[in-house]
Design an enzyme around this catalytic site. Sequence first.
Site, PDB file in Angstrom:
ATOM      1  N   ALA A 121       0.768  -1.249   0.000  1.00  0.00           N
ATOM      2  CA  ALA A 121       0.000   0.000   0.000  1.00  0.00           C
ATOM      3  C   ALA A 121       0.799   1.298   0.000  1.00  0.00           C
ATOM      4  O   ALA A 121       0.306   2.311  -0.482  1.00  0.00           O
ATOM      5  CB  ALA A 121      -0.955  -0.008   1.186  1.00  0.00           C
ATOM      6  N   ALA A 122       2.012   1.299   0.569  1.00  0.00           N
ATOM      7  CA  ALA A 122       2.745   2.576   0.682  1.00  0.00           C
ATOM      8  C   ALA A 122       3.088   3.112  -0.708  1.00  0.00           C
ATOM      9  O   ALA A 122       3.293   2.321  -1.624  1.00  0.00           O
ATOM     10  CB  ALA A 122       4.007   2.382   1.501  1.00  0.00           C
ATOM     11  N   PRO A 123       3.123   4.444  -0.891  1.00  0.00           N
ATOM     12  CA  PRO A 123       2.965   5.494   0.132  1.00  0.00           C
ATOM     13  C   PRO A 123       1.526   5.883   0.447  1.00  0.00           C
ATOM     14  O   PRO A 123       1.311   6.737   1.298  1.00  0.00           O
ATOM     15  CB  PRO A 123       3.705   6.676  -0.502  1.00  0.00           C
ATOM     16  N   GLY A 124       0.533   5.293  -0.230  1.00  0.00           N
ATOM     17  CA  GLY A 124      -0.852   5.535   0.150  1.00  0.00           C
ATOM     18  C   GLY A 124      -1.685   6.298  -0.857  1.00  0.00           C
ATOM     19  O   GLY A 124      -2.860   6.553  -0.616  1.00  0.00           O
ATOM     20  N   SER A 125      -1.110   6.630  -2.020  1.00  0.00           N
ATOM     21  CA  SER A 125      -1.897   7.361  -3.011  1.00  0.00           C
ATOM     22  C   SER A 125      -3.120   6.544  -3.430  1.00  0.00           C
ATOM     23  O   SER A 125      -4.244   7.060  -3.478  1.00  0.00           O
ATOM     24  CB  SER A 125      -1.042   7.688  -4.239  1.00  0.00           C
ATOM     25  N   LYS A 126      -2.887   5.254  -3.686  1.00  0.00           N
ATOM     26  CA  LYS A 126      -3.993   4.426  -4.177  1.00  0.00           C
ATOM     27  C   LYS A 126      -4.942   4.071  -3.029  1.00  0.00           C
ATOM     28  O   LYS A 126      -6.149   3.988  -3.225  1.00  0.00           O
ATOM     29  CB  LYS A 126      -3.461   3.186  -4.871  1.00  0.00           C
ATOM     30  N   ASP A 171       5.000  -9.217   5.517  1.00  0.00           N
ATOM     31  CA  ASP A 171       5.419  -9.616   4.172  1.00  0.00           C
ATOM     32  C   ASP A 171       4.165 -10.048   3.404  1.00  0.00           C
ATOM     33  O   ASP A 171       3.369 -10.852   3.911  1.00  0.00           O
ATOM     34  CB  ASP A 171       6.417 -10.780   4.293  1.00  0.00           C
ATOM     35  N   ASP A 193      -0.487  -3.722  -6.567  1.00  0.00           N
ATOM     36  CA  ASP A 193       0.416  -2.823  -7.303  1.00  0.00           C
ATOM     37  C   ASP A 193       1.818  -3.317  -6.951  1.00  0.00           C
ATOM     38  O   ASP A 193       2.400  -2.913  -5.945  1.00  0.00           O
ATOM     39  CB  ASP A 193       0.177  -1.378  -6.855  1.00  0.00           C
ATOM     40  N   CYS A 246       4.613  -0.289 -12.526  1.00  0.00           N
ATOM     41  CA  CYS A 246       5.019   0.936 -13.233  1.00  0.00           C
ATOM     42  C   CYS A 246       6.242   0.594 -14.088  1.00  0.00           C
ATOM     43  O   CYS A 246       7.240   1.304 -14.070  1.00  0.00           O
ATOM     44  CB  CYS A 246       5.283   2.083 -12.273  1.00  0.00           C
TER      45      CYS A 246
END
Lengths: 333, 152
Positions: A121-126, A171, A193, A246
Amino acid sequence: MSKKPELKEKLENRLKALLPDPKDFALYNETIHIKSPNWIRCNTLKISTENLFKRLSEKWPIEQPFPEYPEIMLVSVLEPGELGKSIEHILGYFYIQNLASMLPPIALDPKPEELVLDLTAAPGSKTTQLASYMENKGTIIANELKLGRLKVLSANLERCGVTNTIITKKDAVAFCSRLGKETKIRFDKILLDAPCGGEGTLRDDAKTFYMWNLKMVKKFSRIQKKLLATALYILKPGGTIIYSTCTHAPEENEEIINFALDNFPVKVETLSLPIKGRPGITNWGGSSENGMPSENKKYNPEVTKTCRVYPHDDNTQGFFLAKLTLLEEVKPR
Amino acid sequence: MMIQTFLWPKESKAIQEQLKEQFNIKLYDGMKLVRTAKDKIRFFTGSMDIEDIKQISEIAFIETLGLYGIREDKSGELRLSIDATQILNPEKNILKLNSEETNTYLKGEDLDKEAEKGMLIIQSSDSDFLGCAKSTGEKLLNHIPKARRMRT
């Protein structure tokens, strides 16, 4: 003036194989040396798109290029860092997020009552985008392993006023595997992601020009297969998973989806996105001297439903997305 | 390790009554209160039931649930975070600042300003809620966390 970074020879050859039209490649190569524009996403948990647009338009030229997605805005600012220092950013009214990175939550399309897992999840944009679409209802489990990144994730969720999320530290493979074996918790939707080689971030992160290597591509490919396989253990039958990276490397993209089609009861769904994108490829390799696999790999034709995002098509970073539906329960191994 | 405990109904009700009394705030339906330290409370709107959350906590370390919202002041008053004031729409004990005061306050500085003593919700000149400040009567004590202050 610093020297313009150049693509490593093998990476350039691989990208030329993906973009065989010389004009197309030249435009790509030009774009990766120009910083991305300032895409932002309105945080509708705190402010309406109309109010944010009105406030920001008093400071900077601003556009809403997609009428169906008014939360997506494009801002022209003069100074670097100006957006991040603005009061609206500090108060969590918007998130500075590349358009390409907004695509996975759009494709996942979470609903307010659903149980959603954001596996890395980091950094949290999604995660904040998911929470916004879910109106702070349902539940999101946002997982991250690294402590430093966890703190950033946590700070971003606070800034955006997210109340429906549980942040876990584990993990990702072990998390899915144990949830699958030890509990009956199954998710309606999962966002994977995946960690990747980052070829799509070249225009905003020059270190990828220097750090890229083929070994890394192969290493990520192995990790990504494990991640997707274990994530499928904890998806409800009929549930959907978005796999995204990405990067442009087919070993990290179509090959992972091909692996899922070969080993699990999944169906590749057609994506509905605000950008054009290009279909996934079905042939890759046959030229090891050019940094490609020596054998020519043929992927399941279904992978053409996945989406390749190139920076020069929609003025974004590079990205890859696939949407899979699980057709029946997968027993954890 | 952060301890996270859902408040018992009686304690939750007491906090909700105090929020109503202090700031005329009503929590959303289904919003649960979670204590993470002796004096800190978070808001959680997730629909996952407690048994499932317990199972998750046996597998992975739970860093946080929901949003940091309340600090119980030594005086017994509740102090709301910036984000809590923005999502809960307070209606009472609100102090609006002028533009100059807003800029000073956002830099993290105390303000020399006469106001009623006690915990007040600060509203900027643009009507943004900026969390709580404690008023001594002559001074507003700034509670904006360092990471959220305006840099010059």
